[in-house]
Design an enzyme around this catalytic site. Structure first.
Site, mmCIF file in Angstrom:
data_model
loop_
_atom_site.group_PDB
_atom_site.id
_atom_site.type_symbol
_atom_site.label_atom_id
_atom_site.label_comp_id
_atom_site.label_asym_id
_atom_site.label_seq_id
_atom_site.Cartn_x
_atom_site.Cartn_y
_atom_site.Cartn_z
ATOM 1 N N ASP A 1 0.862 -1.184 0.000
ATOM 2 C CA ASP A 1 0.000 0.000 0.000
ATOM 3 C C ASP A 1 0.896 1.230 0.000
ATOM 4 O O ASP A 1 2.069 1.143 0.356
ATOM 5 C CB ASP A 1 -0.835 0.067 1.282
ATOM 6 C CG ASP A 1 -1.844 -1.060 1.375
ATOM 7 O OD1 ASP A 1 -2.150 -1.669 0.340
ATOM 8 O OD2 ASP A 1 -2.307 -1.314 2.503
ATOM 9 N N ASP B 1 1.393 3.886 2.279
ATOM 10 C CA ASP B 1 1.121 4.432 3.612
ATOM 11 C C ASP B 1 1.513 5.901 3.573
ATOM 12 O O ASP B 1 2.603 6.238 3.098
ATOM 13 C CB ASP B 1 1.967 3.730 4.676
ATOM 14 C CG ASP B 1 1.569 2.271 4.872
ATOM 15 O OD1 ASP B 1 0.512 1.867 4.367
ATOM 16 O OD2 ASP B 1 2.321 1.533 5.532
#
Lengths: 222, 98
Positions: A140, A142
């Site tokens: 992902d 972040d």
């Protein structure tokens, strides 16, 4: 050093792997990880005896080690905002391999439009600081959003929806003066019940992240 | 990824609500709590971080020293700290009552 004082999520380059000490025994993978990329991340914990709470990242999710670092051992400090500024130089081969790296530009355009400072953290931040391939095809993005003043619910929901519309997954955290909350949780908290505020003394449930000591809405007993 | 399962057959008080709390995000977790299909409580944890079974057992055991209802609890974990896990469990119970 460039950041003073250091803040949670800042990445610190250290000259000497032995400068990091831990509460427990040092796992066998730590020296090799620091040899490969001599960077540690500032953890959300108050300094102790003048030492900074830091985390060491190894290969794989299981390899995280909490330690302590003397400020004298820091040779370089990069904040998430500074990492963002350097993101343009990421190699094309890495951009091709890691969808989350390709999200940096569209997220930057989005955040510039709404006017909140932000920067990448997690594996993407670590890769930008260290130059070592760290993120993967499934990572992902972040990210943190700095919100020293309240981010109203409608604005939070707007940013959350825009981030969700970018395709690959982002994981946004709002950094507030007293800790951090998930943007997604804050954006969806209109019905009450509180949100989890991560503080240097652990998480707590609060109604308003910018006024953490205001009481949670009292539940009407049935 | 690792799946952990714990049963608490002594948690038999009726539990009739349902709640979902938490976030899909680093250092966080989702908790779904609903009535158990039988007389005891059951916890199923799916975690992105392997090798922390003993710590999970400790956190869940501690929760069940105070919670005694026949609930089915499903946890999706993304590397939360034990403190965050405890907070989300309490929040799920609180939400299920409201």
């Amino acid at each position: 050093m460039a950041c003073s004082p250091v803040r949670v999520h800042d990445l610190l380059r250290i000259a000497d792997a032995t400068a990091v000490t831990g509460d427990g025994a040092c796992p066998e993978w730590v020296p090799a990880a620091l040899d490969r990329a001599p960077w540690v991340v500032v953890r959300r914990q108050a300094p102790c005896d003048g030492r900074i709470a830091v985390g060491v990242r190894g290969a794989g999710r299981e390899r995280r080690w909490a330690g302590w670092l003397s400020p004298a051992a820091i040779v370089e400090c990069r904040s998430p905002e500074q990492l963002l500024a350097a993101a343009g130089s990421v190699a094309t081969i890495r951009q091709s391999a890691v969808p989350a790296l390709r999200l940096l530009a569209p997220v930057a355009a989005l955040m510039a439009a709404v006017g909140w400072a932000w920067g990448p953290v997690g594996s993407i931040g670590f890769e930008l600081a260290s130059g070592q391939p760290t993120a993967t095809a499934t990572s992902d993005l972040d990210l943190i959003i700095r919100a020293p003043r309240p981010l109203p619910l409608p604005a939070a929901a707007g940013i959350a929806a825009a981030l969700a519309g970018l395709g690959a997954r982002t994981d946004p955290l709002i950094e507030v003066p007293g800790g951090a909350v998930s943007l997604i949780e804050w954006a969806g908290s209109g019905s009450g019940g509180g949100v989890a505020l991560r503080t240097t003394r652990g998480p707590r449930l609060v109604a308003n992240p910018w006024q953490p000591d205001a009481p949670l809405e009292t539940r009407i007993s049935s | 990824m690792e799946i952990l399962k714990y049963d608490y057959p002594a948690a038999t008080k009726a539990f009739s609500h349902r709640a979902h709390v938490g976030v899909v995000g680093s250092g966080d977790l989702e908790v779904l709590i609903e009535p158990s299909p039988d007389q005891g409580a059951h916890v199923v944890i799916t975690t992105s971080v392997n090798g922390f079974g003993p710590i999970w057992k400790n956190v869940i055991d501690r929760f069940f020293t105070r919670f005694d209802q026949a609930a089915a609890i499903e946890i999706n974990d993304f590397g939360a700290t034990p403190g965050m896990v405890a907070l989300r469990l309490e929040q799920a119970v609180e939400r299920s009552r409201s």
